[in-house]
Design an enzyme around this catalytic site. Structure first.
Site, mmCIF file in Angstrom:
data_model
loop_
_atom_site.group_PDB
_atom_site.id
_atom_site.type_symbol
_atom_site.label_atom_id
_atom_site.label_comp_id
_atom_site.label_asym_id
_atom_site.label_seq_id
_atom_site.Cartn_x
_atom_site.Cartn_y
_atom_site.Cartn_z
ATOM 1 N N ASP A 61 0.798 -1.228 0.000
ATOM 2 C CA ASP A 61 0.000 0.000 0.000
ATOM 3 C C ASP A 61 0.830 1.277 0.000
ATOM 4 O OD1 ASP A 61 -2.890 -0.891 0.276
ATOM 5 O OD2 ASP A 61 -2.008 -1.975 1.952
ATOM 6 N N GLU B 281 -0.037 9.520 1.345
ATOM 7 C CA GLU B 281 -0.646 10.479 2.258
ATOM 8 C C GLU B 281 -0.873 9.893 3.650
ATOM 9 O OE1 GLU B 281 -4.226 13.656 1.882
ATOM 10 O OE2 GLU B 281 -4.847 11.556 1.811
ATOM 11 N N ASP B 282 -1.042 8.587 3.738
ATOM 12 C CA ASP B 282 -1.353 7.981 5.028
ATOM 13 C C ASP B 282 -0.175 7.999 6.004
ATOM 14 O OD1 ASP B 282 -4.047 7.343 4.566
ATOM 15 O OD2 ASP B 282 -3.470 5.569 3.423
ATOM 16 N N ARG C 215 -9.081 2.959 11.278
ATOM 17 C CA ARG C 215 -7.621 3.018 11.263
ATOM 18 C C ARG C 215 -7.045 4.019 12.273
ATOM 19 N NH1 ARG C 215 -5.705 1.062 6.137
ATOM 20 N NH2 ARG C 215 -6.869 -0.854 5.755
ATOM 21 N N HIS D 133 -11.424 5.821 5.270
ATOM 22 C CA HIS D 133 -10.861 7.014 5.908
ATOM 23 C C HIS D 133 -11.848 8.166 5.813
ATOM 24 C CE1 HIS D 133 -6.710 5.262 4.765
ATOM 25 N NE2 HIS D 133 -6.798 5.214 6.087
ATOM 26 N N CYS E 211 -5.041 10.493 -1.650
ATOM 27 C CA CYS E 211 -4.083 9.658 -0.924
ATOM 28 C C CYS E 211 -2.839 9.316 -1.740
ATOM 29 C CB CYS E 211 -4.743 8.382 -0.407
ATOM 30 S SG CYS E 211 -5.538 7.372 -1.630
#
Length: 258
Positions: A62, A67-68, A133, A163, A248
């Site tokens: 992933d 962005e995560d 998350r 999200h 993202c």
């Protein structure tokens, strides 16, 4: 002066193994995904953004969803602790990238978890999605870092999508866009505009009236164009199979110190 730099990370060879939470798994065409990623990066560059590639994390399926791994507020970087344990190795390369840019670096620590996709900034208001998350400890730690800098942190429940920014993003004037079936409590936002497509809720502000949007939301693009905005459409269909969206795939750095 505002900055226009964007961190991006090339899709790794294990992309098709990426996590899927709210969708049925579909086969991902890796070669097509790379083509779509290239076009996404080109769209940023064509609209005045300097794109900076974060070092690959090929062992992390992933990692393209860069962005995560970090949340920016002004010149301060908050390195996240992703809610999915398999994603935690993604943050090291992003930490190196923001440190090279001169950012002040902070971290989310255990037991906190926070994904960058759960954070929506509108001016000095920072909405944080509290759901699958991101946990309460993560919200508290984000608040402790950003509120002394002048941020107002608002926790928002997220249960219907991966999200917060899978459900809502915002226009340049602060109006929040959302697809109602995916939005838990739209009344939490002072101005809310429902859009007809799920992917229409996702926009990246490119500057002026330009909005980077997924090509899978033509009705929303037409709606926003009618309101005076200039949609820039990109096909990210292979990433949408993995619950990805236009936000993202990059980290926009708008307030770096010169």
């Amino acid at each position: 002066m505002p900055s226009k730099k964007a961190l991006v990370r090339r899709p790794g060879p294990r992309l098709a193994e990426g996590l899927v939470t709210h969708l049925e798994r579909e086969p991902v065409d890796h070669a097509l995904a790379v083509e779509q990623w290239d076009a996404y990066v080109e769209a940023l560059a064509a609209n005045g953004w300097e794109t900076l590639e974060v070092d690959p994390a090929d062992e992390c399926p992933d990692s393209v969803f860069v962005e995560d791994a970090v949340v920016m507020y002004r010149n301060v970087a908050l390195i996240t602790r992703p809610g999915a344990e398999s994603r935690r190795a993604e943050t090291a390369g992003v930490e190196e990238a923001v440190a090279r840019l001169g950012c002040s670096v902070n971290w989310i620590w255990e037991p906190g978890t926070l994904d960058g996709g759960d954070v929506l900034k509108i001016g000095d208001t920072v909405y944080v999605g509290r759901g699958g998350r991101t946990n309460a400890a993560g919200v508290r730690q984000l608040r402790a870092v950003f509120e002394p800098l002048g941020a107002r942190v608002v926790a928002v429940p997220v249960s219907r999508v991966l999200h917060l920014k899978s459900a809502v993003t915002a226009l340049p004037d602060g109006t929040v866009l959302g697809h109602l079936p995916q939005t838990d409590v739209p009344s939490l936002f002072p101005r809310f505009l429902p859009v007809p497509e799920e992917s229409g809720a996702h926009v990246v502000l490119l500057g002026g009236d330009r909005l980077l949007m997924a090509a899978s939301a033509p009705k929303t693009a037409e709606l926003l164009a009618g309101l005076g905005h200039d949609p820039v459409l990109v096909d990210i269909g292979e990433f949408e199979k993995l619950e990805g969206c236009v936000t993202c795939l990059s980290v926009r750095l708008r307030e770096l110190h010169s």
